[in-house]
Design a protein around this motif. Structure first.
Motif, PDB file in Angstrom:
ATOM      1  N   LEU A 398       0.863  -1.182   0.000  1.00  0.00           N
ATOM      2  CA  LEU A 398       0.000   0.000   0.000  1.00  0.00           C
ATOM      3  C   LEU A 398       0.897   1.228   0.000  1.00  0.00           C
ATOM      4  N   ASP A 399       0.539   2.207  -0.806  1.00  0.00           N
ATOM      5  CA  ASP A 399       1.280   3.466  -0.846  1.00  0.00           C
ATOM      6  C   ASP A 399       0.678   4.412   0.179  1.00  0.00           C
ATOM      7  N   VAL A 400       1.477   4.866   1.124  1.00  0.00           N
ATOM      8  CA  VAL A 400       0.986   5.719   2.207  1.00  0.00           C
ATOM      9  C   VAL A 400       0.315   6.969   1.671  1.00  0.00           C
ATOM     10  N   GLU A 401       0.953   7.621   0.712  1.00  0.00           N
ATOM     11  CA  GLU A 401       0.417   8.889   0.203  1.00  0.00           C
ATOM     12  C   GLU A 401      -0.924   8.682  -0.480  1.00  0.00           C
ATOM     13  N   ILE A 402      -1.055   7.597  -1.247  1.00  0.00           N
ATOM     14  CA  ILE A 402      -2.325   7.334  -1.938  1.00  0.00           C
ATOM     15  C   ILE A 402      -3.423   7.029  -0.924  1.00  0.00           C
ATOM     16  N   VAL A 403      -3.116   6.218   0.074  1.00  0.00           N
ATOM     17  CA  VAL A 403      -4.111   5.864   1.083  1.00  0.00           C
ATOM     18  C   VAL A 403      -4.542   7.107   1.866  1.00  0.00           C
ATOM     19  N   GLU A 404      -3.571   7.959   2.235  1.00  0.00           N
ATOM     20  CA  GLU A 404      -3.917   9.179   2.971  1.00  0.00           C
ATOM     21  C   GLU A 404      -4.779  10.110   2.134  1.00  0.00           C
ATOM     22  N   GLU A 405      -4.488  10.200   0.833  1.00  0.00           N
ATOM     23  CA  GLU A 405      -5.291  11.038  -0.046  1.00  0.00           C
ATOM     24  C   GLU A 405      -6.707  10.481  -0.170  1.00  0.00           C
ATOM     25  N   GLU A 406      -6.827   9.161  -0.299  1.00  0.00           N
ATOM     26  CA  GLU A 406      -8.154   8.550  -0.371  1.00  0.00           C
ATOM     27  C   GLU A 406      -8.937   8.801   0.918  1.00  0.00           C
ATOM     28  N   GLU A 407      -8.256   8.706   2.045  1.00  0.00           N
ATOM     29  CA  GLU A 407      -8.920   8.967   3.324  1.00  0.00           C
ATOM     30  C   GLU A 407      -9.360  10.418   3.428  1.00  0.00           C
ATOM     31  N   ARG A 408      -8.503  11.328   2.933  1.00  0.00           N
ATOM     32  CA  ARG A 408      -8.857  12.755   2.987  1.00  0.00           C
ATOM     33  C   ARG A 408     -10.090  13.043   2.124  1.00  0.00           C
ATOM     34  N   ILE A 409     -10.127  12.472   0.921  1.00  0.00           N
ATOM     35  CA  ILE A 409     -11.262  12.679   0.029  1.00  0.00           C
ATOM     36  C   ILE A 409     -12.533  12.100   0.643  1.00  0.00           C
ATOM     37  N   ALA A 410     -12.425  10.883   1.209  1.00  0.00           N
ATOM     38  CA  ALA A 410     -13.586  10.254   1.836  1.00  0.00           C
ATOM     39  C   ALA A 410     -14.103  11.080   3.003  1.00  0.00           C
ATOM     40  N   LYS A 411     -13.189  11.661   3.779  1.00  0.00           N
ATOM     41  CA  LYS A 411     -13.583  12.485   4.913  1.00  0.00           C
ATOM     42  C   LYS A 411     -14.280  13.755   4.453  1.00  0.00           C
ATOM     43  N   GLU A 412     -13.751  14.388   3.391  1.00  0.00           N
ATOM     44  CA  GLU A 412     -14.370  15.607   2.869  1.00  0.00           C
ATOM     45  C   GLU A 412     -15.768  15.328   2.327  1.00  0.00           C
ATOM     46  N   GLU A 413     -15.928  14.185   1.631  1.00  0.00           N
ATOM     47  CA  GLU A 413     -17.237  13.830   1.096  1.00  0.00           C
ATOM     48  C   GLU A 413     -18.235  13.562   2.212  1.00  0.00           C
ATOM     49  N   ALA A 414     -17.768  12.902   3.276  1.00  0.00           N
ATOM     50  CA  ALA A 414     -18.650  12.634   4.413  1.00  0.00           C
ATOM     51  C   ALA A 414     -19.071  13.923   5.099  1.00  0.00           C
ATOM     52  N   GLU A 415     -18.139  14.867   5.237  1.00  0.00           N
ATOM     53  CA  GLU A 415     -18.470  16.151   5.854  1.00  0.00           C
ATOM     54  C   GLU A 415     -19.440  16.946   4.983  1.00  0.00           C
ATOM     55  N   LYS A 416     -19.256  16.836   3.663  1.00  0.00           N
ATOM     56  CA  LYS A 416     -20.145  17.535   2.736  1.00  0.00           C
ATOM     57  C   LYS A 416     -21.567  16.972   2.817  1.00  0.00           C
ATOM     58  N   GLU A 417     -21.687  15.641   2.881  1.00  0.00           N
ATOM     59  CA  GLU A 417     -23.002  15.014   3.007  1.00  0.00           C
ATOM     60  C   GLU A 417     -23.683  15.416   4.303  1.00  0.00           C
ATOM     61  N   ASN A 418     -22.920  15.454   5.386  1.00  0.00           N
ATOM     62  CA  ASN A 418     -23.496  15.863   6.674  1.00  0.00           C
ATOM     63  C   ASN A 418     -23.981  17.297   6.634  1.00  0.00           C
ATOM     64  N   ALA A 419     -23.188  18.163   5.976  1.00  0.00           N
ATOM     65  CA  ALA A 419     -23.578  19.567   5.864  1.00  0.00           C
ATOM     66  C   ALA A 419     -24.863  19.713   5.053  1.00  0.00           C
ATOM     67  N   GLU A 420     -24.998  18.929   3.988  1.00  0.00           N
ATOM     68  CA  GLU A 420     -26.203  18.996   3.140  1.00  0.00           C
ATOM     69  C   GLU A 420     -27.440  18.523   3.905  1.00  0.00           C
ATOM     70  N   ARG A 421     -27.264  17.514   4.764  1.00  0.00           N
ATOM     71  CA  ARG A 421     -28.391  17.035   5.552  1.00  0.00           C
ATOM     72  C   ARG A 421     -28.878  18.094   6.532  1.00  0.00           C
ATOM     73  N   MET A 422     -27.951  18.909   6.983  1.00  0.00           N
ATOM     74  CA  MET A 422     -28.299  19.939   7.976  1.00  0.00           C
ATOM     75  C   MET A 422     -29.020  21.118   7.378  1.00  0.00           C
ATOM     76  N   LEU A 423     -28.929  21.286   5.999  1.00  0.00           N
ATOM     77  CA  LEU A 423     -29.591  22.422   5.365  1.00  0.00           C
ATOM     78  C   LEU A 423     -31.100  22.232   5.402  1.00  0.00           C
ATOM     79  N   PRO A 424     -31.911  23.331   5.607  1.00  0.00           N
ATOM     80  CA  PRO A 424     -33.384  23.211   5.605  1.00  0.00           C
ATOM     81  C   PRO A 424     -33.892  22.872   4.209  1.00  0.00           C
ATOM     82  N   ASN A 425     -34.950  22.041   4.132  1.00  0.00           N
ATOM     83  CA  ASN A 425     -35.534  21.683   2.849  1.00  0.00           C
ATOM     84  C   ASN A 425     -36.283  22.869   2.244  1.00  0.00           C
ATOM     85  N   ASP A 426     -36.129  23.064   0.908  1.00  0.00           N
ATOM     86  CA  ASP A 426     -36.867  24.149   0.249  1.00  0.00           C
ATOM     87  C   ASP A 426     -38.349  23.788   0.166  1.00  0.00           C
ATOM     88  N   ALA A 427     -39.184  24.791   0.317  1.00  0.00           N
ATOM     89  CA  ALA A 427     -40.655  24.578   0.222  1.00  0.00           C
ATOM     90  C   ALA A 427     -41.011  24.192  -1.209  1.00  0.00           C
TER      91      ALA A 427
END
Length: 427
Positions: A398-427
């Protein structure tokens, strides 16, 4: 170690009562007790009482005390001071044998259970001793602690290897007499004897000095090495000193009709090492002569795997990872074939840190990997501690740099999904 009593509920809370018998048992208890645990053991405390006449009397009393532990201190058995030929001869000639140095374990904390003579909440220190029961109560017994209790209570444990590191250094003959058990390396005696250089006209002085050195080492071996119970007795040195000592030992055993020592002759192994110091222990354990005889022992397996890790780091670094964060990533990917971890990490004062390492060990085992918990009282454990205390040999690269980058991307996507869930639904 004897298991006197044990009670643990389905949630992991409970206690075990243990009876330590030797230094290695003290080391096990040191690794079991953590800050916040309740420990009950015997103690001696000065107590004041008022007599019928009103006078205050003070006397020492033995009692059972329970402490909520705030500090744990372990002091390994210290070797005897560096010994010369004359002092060793005097010790051997004395009628009584000197007591072997023993490890000490001190637990400090507040009194947490009612006692007739000691106030709740007062500070005290328990000095644990061999052959005296100690009860350890935890809110949660994890798998590492339970495995250690089970391992410590296996009958027939004890020192398995006796070592004598010997050398001629400049004008000095030096030696270290050691005992090696599964978790401890104990230096029983260090020896220094003047040995003049061999020169024209001074050969006699050299021979007399060498004879004193060999006699001193031989006496120390008889005092400190239980050759009847050990699996292997190693004579290690640079050069030919080990061979000279070997010949001297069995010449003396024959001369004195020491049948027990002569019957243990097949246990003696001579190993060449680059230097005569105790940190050459790893070099000894890697030697083919030793690995064939001790391949089933814990410490030999650790030495072999640590050597394999360093070789892997040189030739295929994508399969040799170390450091808590990197090894954690490799564990999450199911890539760890062998986990090398120091017992130092399980003594972390932060419960979250300890839990993290326990979960890593359990995850590797669940996925079929091998886990080796190194003792920091062995040279191999000290070497692992220099690599942050944790390392892994991976089953695939396993390449450390590739794995860390994949983890960073996965973390950002998870944070983005959580942020979207927190937004109020449009009428």
């Amino acid at each position: 170690m004897k298991l006197v009593n044990k009670w643990i509920d389905k949630d992991g809370a409970g206690y075990v009562t243990l009876r330590p018998e030797d230094d290695e048992d003290m080391w096990h208890i040191y690794n079991l007790v953590q800050e916040g645990d309740d420990v009950r053991a015997s103690a001696v405390r000065r107590v004041q009482s008022t007599s019928a006449t009103g006078s205050v009397e003070s006397h020492r009393m033995k009692m059972m005390l329970t402490l909520e532990v705030t500090k744990v201190t372990f002091s390994p058995a210290t070797s005897a001071p560096t010994t010369s030929a004359s002092s060793t001869a005097a010790a051997a000639a004395s009628s009584g044998s000197a007591a072997e140095p023993t490890a000490s374990l001190h637990l400090s904390g507040r009194v947490s259970a009612e006692n007739k003579y000691v106030k709740m909440g007062s500070f005290h220190t328990l000095d644990l001793e061999a052959n005296r029961d100690v009860r350890i109560a935890k809110q949660e017994w994890d798998s590492i602690s339970l495995n250690r209790v089970e391992e410590a209570c296996v009958e027939g444990r004890g020192a398995e290897v006796g070592l004598s590191f010997v050398a001629r250094v400049a004008r000095l003959g030096t030696a270290a007499i050691c005992l090696l058990s599964e978790h401890l390396t104990t230096v029983r005696q260090r020896i220094e004897v003047p040995v003049p250089r061999k020169r024209i006209g001074s050969a006699t002085l050299h021979e007399k000095g060498m004879a004193r050195f060999l006699s001193t080492v031989y006496s120390a071996l008889l005092r400190h090495i239980p050759y009847n119970t050990l699996k292997v007795i190693v004579l290690a040195s640079p050069g030919f000193t080990k061979d000279t000592l070997y010949d001297y030992i069995f010449a003396e055993a024959t001369r004195t009709a020491n049948k027990q020592l002569l019957s243990a002759k097949n246990k003696f192994v001579r190993i060449h090492v680059s230097n005569p110091h105790v940190h050459s222990l790893v070099e000894v354990l890697k030697s083919p002569e030793i690995t064939t005889q001790l391949k089933e022992t814990k410490f030999a397996r650790e030495g072999i795997m640590l050597d394999r890790f360093f070789k892997m780091l040189e030739r295929d670094e994508l399969r040799a990872w170390y450091g808590p964060n990197h090894v954690s990533l490799a564990t999450d990917r199911g890539a760890v074939g062998t986990l090398l971890i120091s017992d130092n990490l399980f003594r972390a004062s932060d419960p979250k840190q300890r839990k993290r390492f326990v979960e890593m060990v359990e995850a590797v085992r669940e996925k079929g990997g091998e886990v080796l918990i190194f003792s920091s009282m062995h040279e191999s454990g000290e070497q692992l501690n220099q690599l942050s205390g944790i390392a892994a040999i991976l089953t695939f690269p396993l390449d450390v740099e590739i794995v860390e980058e994949e983890e960073r991307i996965a973390k950002e996507e998870a944070e983005k999904e959580n942020a979207e869930r927190m937004l109020p639904n449009d009428a």
